[in-house]
Design a protein around this motif. Structure first.
Motif: not given
Length: 234
Positions: A172-179, A181-184, A210-213, A230-231
């Motif tokens: 989930g953290r990888f997917a957020l970083a890869e895209r 995402a404007d989230v810390q 659960a939030a990431t999916v 987070l999604r």
């Protein structure tokens, strides 16, 4: 780098483990079990199997280099997007004996897993989004299989649960970083702190997964700005 989040995990071993978990569960279901509603809105447990079997059309088209032919099939069926493709795959299999759908999924997914492992993590796979590393694509498949296993209520042993949550949080953290995402996101030993759009919250690792999916309960108090930010995974 985002890739560093995944370096401690083997995507192919995880894929095998999650597929085996689903196979054991599906193999033990009776007619009532297949009819149970799943956590995936509008789908029964049988429908989730139909989705997984139909999804192999895409997985194997990526491996075979036949995405243009798959696009032609989708156009011929009036399918214009990913969600429509998923629903079509499910509908196409509702009238097929469940044993045949299970065997279709088991055979084709087994082939997909073997071929992905043989290619190795650094090979390139042609996807609908363009060329993409096989290892990273496999992590996406891992996440989807774990999510759908939870959707249909597949049991996970206490011995496996913590490690499973850790790799899912890392993906989930990888997917957020890869895209981008404007989230810390900042993990601690017990929780993950997230901040986006002026909203902040501390989540347990299972809550973060659960939030990431997109599987947080509707009653969960997380600010909707964070829910959206987070999604990042199917």
């Amino acid at each position: 780098m985002a890739e560093d989040l995944l370096r401690d995990f083997d995507p192919f071993d995880i894929f095998d483990t999650e597929a085996a978990r689903l196979d054991r569960f599906f193999s033990g279901l009776d007619e009532e079990g297949w009819r149970r509603p799943s956590r995936a809105a509008g789908w029964t447990v049988r429908d989730v199997l139909g989705h997984l079997a139909g999804e192999e059309l895409y997985n194997q088209a990526c491996l075979d280099g036949t995405l243009p032919e798959l696009r032609e099939l989708m156009e011929s069926q009036g399918i214009s997007g990913y969600d429509e493709f998923n629903e079509w795959c499910v509908r196409e299999r509702r009238g097929v004996p469940v044993a045949e759908v299970l065997e279709e999924w088991r055979t084709k997914n087994g082939d997909t897993r073997a071929r992905m492992r043989e290619l190795g993590p650094y090979a390139t796979l042609e996807t609908m989004a363009g060329p993409y590393p096989v290892g990273k694509q496999t992590f996406h498949y891992d996440s989807e299989y774990a999510t759908h296993a939870d959707d249909v209520g597949v049991p996970v042993s206490d011995e496996e649960a913590e490690g499973r949550t850790l790799w899912r949080a890392a993906v989930g953290r990888f997917a957020l970083a890869e895209r981008g995402a404007d989230v810390q996101v900042e993990p601690t030993a017990e929780q993950i702190w997230a901040h986006a759009g002026g909203a902040s919250a501390s989540l347990s690792y299972p809550e973060f997964v659960a939030a990431t999916v997109g599987r947080l309960p509707e009653t969960h108090p997380l600010d909707q700005r964070l829910v959206s930010a987070l999604r990042c995974l199917a």
